[in-house]
Design a protein around this motif. Structure first.
Motif, PDB file in Angstrom:
ATOM      1  N   LEU A  19      -0.313  10.228 -31.919  1.00  8.95           N
ATOM      2  CA  LEU A  19       0.526   9.095 -32.453  1.00  8.95           C
ATOM      3  C   LEU A  19      -0.347   7.852 -32.450  1.00  8.95           C
ATOM      4  O   LEU A  19      -1.123   7.301 -31.755  1.00  8.95           O
ATOM      5  CB  LEU A  19       1.514   8.677 -31.398  1.00  8.95           C
ATOM      6  N   VAL A  20      -0.204   7.180 -34.056  1.00  8.33           N
ATOM      7  CA  VAL A  20      -1.212   6.053 -34.278  1.00  8.33           C
ATOM      8  C   VAL A  20      -0.160   5.070 -34.672  1.00  8.33           C
ATOM      9  O   VAL A  20       0.516   5.096 -35.813  1.00  8.33           O
ATOM     10  CB  VAL A  20      -2.285   6.602 -35.156  1.00  8.33           C
ATOM     11  N   ASP A  21       0.012   4.160 -33.683  1.00  5.71           N
ATOM     12  CA  ASP A  21       0.563   2.912 -34.294  1.00  5.71           C
ATOM     13  C   ASP A  21       0.243   1.568 -33.511  1.00  5.71           C
ATOM     14  O   ASP A  21       0.142   1.606 -32.306  1.00  5.71           O
ATOM     15  CB  ASP A  21       2.077   3.357 -33.873  1.00  5.71           C
ATOM     16  N   ASP A  22       0.404   0.498 -34.085  1.00  4.45           N
ATOM     17  CA  ASP A  22       0.410  -0.711 -33.340  1.00  4.45           C
ATOM     18  C   ASP A  22       1.453  -1.329 -32.626  1.00  4.45           C
ATOM     19  O   ASP A  22       1.141  -2.365 -31.836  1.00  4.45           O
ATOM     20  CB  ASP A  22      -0.246  -1.839 -34.448  1.00  4.45           C
ATOM     21  N   GLU A  23       2.348  -0.637 -32.428  1.00  4.83           N
ATOM     22  CA  GLU A  23       3.688  -1.199 -31.712  1.00  4.83           C
ATOM     23  C   GLU A  23       3.608  -0.287 -30.359  1.00  4.83           C
ATOM     24  O   GLU A  23       4.025   0.789 -30.180  1.00  4.83           O
ATOM     25  CB  GLU A  23       4.789  -0.929 -32.437  1.00  4.83           C
ATOM     26  N   PRO A  24       3.110  -1.010 -29.192  1.00  5.35           N
ATOM     27  CA  PRO A  24       3.208  -0.221 -27.974  1.00  5.35           C
ATOM     28  C   PRO A  24       4.566   0.345 -27.505  1.00  5.35           C
ATOM     29  O   PRO A  24       4.416   1.600 -26.921  1.00  5.35           O
ATOM     30  CB  PRO A  24       2.852  -1.238 -26.877  1.00  5.35           C
ATOM     31  N   ASP A  25       5.517  -0.233 -27.892  1.00  5.28           N
ATOM     32  CA  ASP A  25       6.886   0.281 -27.420  1.00  5.28           C
ATOM     33  C   ASP A  25       7.390   1.444 -27.859  1.00  5.28           C
ATOM     34  O   ASP A  25       7.701   2.411 -27.552  1.00  5.28           O
ATOM     35  CB  ASP A  25       8.070  -0.856 -27.563  1.00  5.28           C
ATOM     36  N   LEU A  26       6.916   1.594 -29.374  1.00  8.12           N
ATOM     37  CA  LEU A  26       6.923   2.729 -30.063  1.00  8.12           C
ATOM     38  C   LEU A  26       6.183   3.995 -29.727  1.00  8.12           C
ATOM     39  O   LEU A  26       6.713   4.991 -29.750  1.00  8.12           O
ATOM     40  CB  LEU A  26       7.025   2.483 -31.772  1.00  8.12           C
ATOM     41  N   LEU A  27       4.901   3.697 -29.386  1.00  8.13           N
ATOM     42  CA  LEU A  27       4.098   4.530 -28.951  1.00  8.13           C
ATOM     43  C   LEU A  27       4.603   5.382 -27.473  1.00  8.13           C
ATOM     44  O   LEU A  27       4.638   6.424 -27.233  1.00  8.13           O
ATOM     45  CB  LEU A  27       2.858   4.181 -28.683  1.00  8.13           C
ATOM     46  N   VAL A  66       0.675  15.072 -26.176  1.00 10.36           N
ATOM     47  CA  VAL A  66       0.763  13.756 -26.915  1.00 10.36           C
ATOM     48  C   VAL A  66      -0.579  12.840 -26.251  1.00 10.36           C
ATOM     49  O   VAL A  66      -0.627  12.712 -25.254  1.00 10.36           O
ATOM     50  CB  VAL A  66       1.729  12.986 -26.626  1.00 10.36           C
ATOM     51  N   GLN A  67      -1.491  12.366 -27.353  1.00 13.12           N
ATOM     52  CA  GLN A  67      -2.411  11.393 -27.413  1.00 13.12           C
ATOM     53  C   GLN A  67      -1.881  10.089 -28.028  1.00 13.12           C
ATOM     54  O   GLN A  67      -0.904  10.433 -28.959  1.00 13.12           O
ATOM     55  CB  GLN A  67      -3.731  11.760 -27.888  1.00 13.12           C
ATOM     56  N   THR A  68      -2.042   9.071 -27.647  1.00 15.81           N
ATOM     57  CA  THR A  68      -1.706   7.817 -28.374  1.00 15.81           C
ATOM     58  C   THR A  68      -3.119   6.945 -28.894  1.00 15.81           C
ATOM     59  O   THR A  68      -4.128   7.038 -28.183  1.00 15.81           O
ATOM     60  CB  THR A  68      -0.849   6.926 -27.824  1.00 15.81           C
ATOM     61  N   ALA A  69      -3.070   6.148 -29.872  1.00 19.74           N
ATOM     62  CA  ALA A  69      -3.825   5.331 -30.374  1.00 19.74           C
ATOM     63  C   ALA A  69      -3.124   4.154 -31.062  1.00 19.74           C
ATOM     64  O   ALA A  69      -2.203   4.193 -31.657  1.00 19.74           O
ATOM     65  CB  ALA A  69      -4.767   5.943 -31.517  1.00 19.74           C
ATOM     66  N   SER A  70      -3.674   2.937 -30.841  1.00 20.02           N
ATOM     67  CA  SER A  70      -3.255   1.644 -31.422  1.00 20.02           C
ATOM     68  C   SER A  70      -3.653   1.259 -32.947  1.00 20.02           C
ATOM     69  O   SER A  70      -3.263   0.317 -33.270  1.00 20.02           O
ATOM     70  CB  SER A  70      -3.121   0.618 -30.408  1.00 20.02           C
TER      71      SER A  70
END
Length: 139
Positions: free
Chosen positions: A9-17, A31-35
């Protein structure tokens, strides 16, 4: 039993991630995340996911389309779903031209997102060689 689908998941919104990560984990996804785009490319380089969920508008000089271009160039087997709160037919078409699997509008229903992730990851299996011993052709 099939291996779980891995998602970045790549998004600059921490709450959405956080929200999407928890929902997808509950459904059995890894799931991995990146901002941002640079973090996404670094994460893919370490552990390529089956599917990337990529926000279109991110700060830091590397928006979703620029990130998509680099993913296609460096990791052509990774499927990408574009996600944005800003509906734009032009951006959708450009993303599809660059090789995105599909385009979703925020807020996206978790069921719709899960379906698109499953479809995108299934596309990789369809492209496997008919002689590939790791592919169950009877499934």
């Amino acid at each position: 039993m099939a291996d779980p689908i891995s998602v970045l998941l790549v998004d600059d919104e921490p709450d959405l991630l956080d929200f999407l990560s928890k929902r997808l984990n509950r459904r059995g996804f890894i799931v991995q995340t990146a901002s941002n785009g640079r973090q996404a490319l670094a994460a893919i380089g370490v552990l390529p996911p089956d599917v990337v969920i990529l926000d279109m508008l991110m700060p830091g000089g590397m928006d979703g389309l620029a990130t998509l271009r680099e993913i296609r160039r460096l990791f052509p087997l990774v499927e990408v779903l574009l996600l944005t709160a800003h509906a734009s037919t032009e951006a959708a078409l450009r993303g599809m031209e660059l090789g995105a699997y599909d385009y979703l509008i925020k807020p996206v229903a978790i069921g719709e997102l899960v379906l698109k992730i499953e479809e995108a990851s299934g596309k990789r299996g369809v492209m496997a060689s008919p002689l590939d011993p790791d592919v169950n052709h009877d499934a």
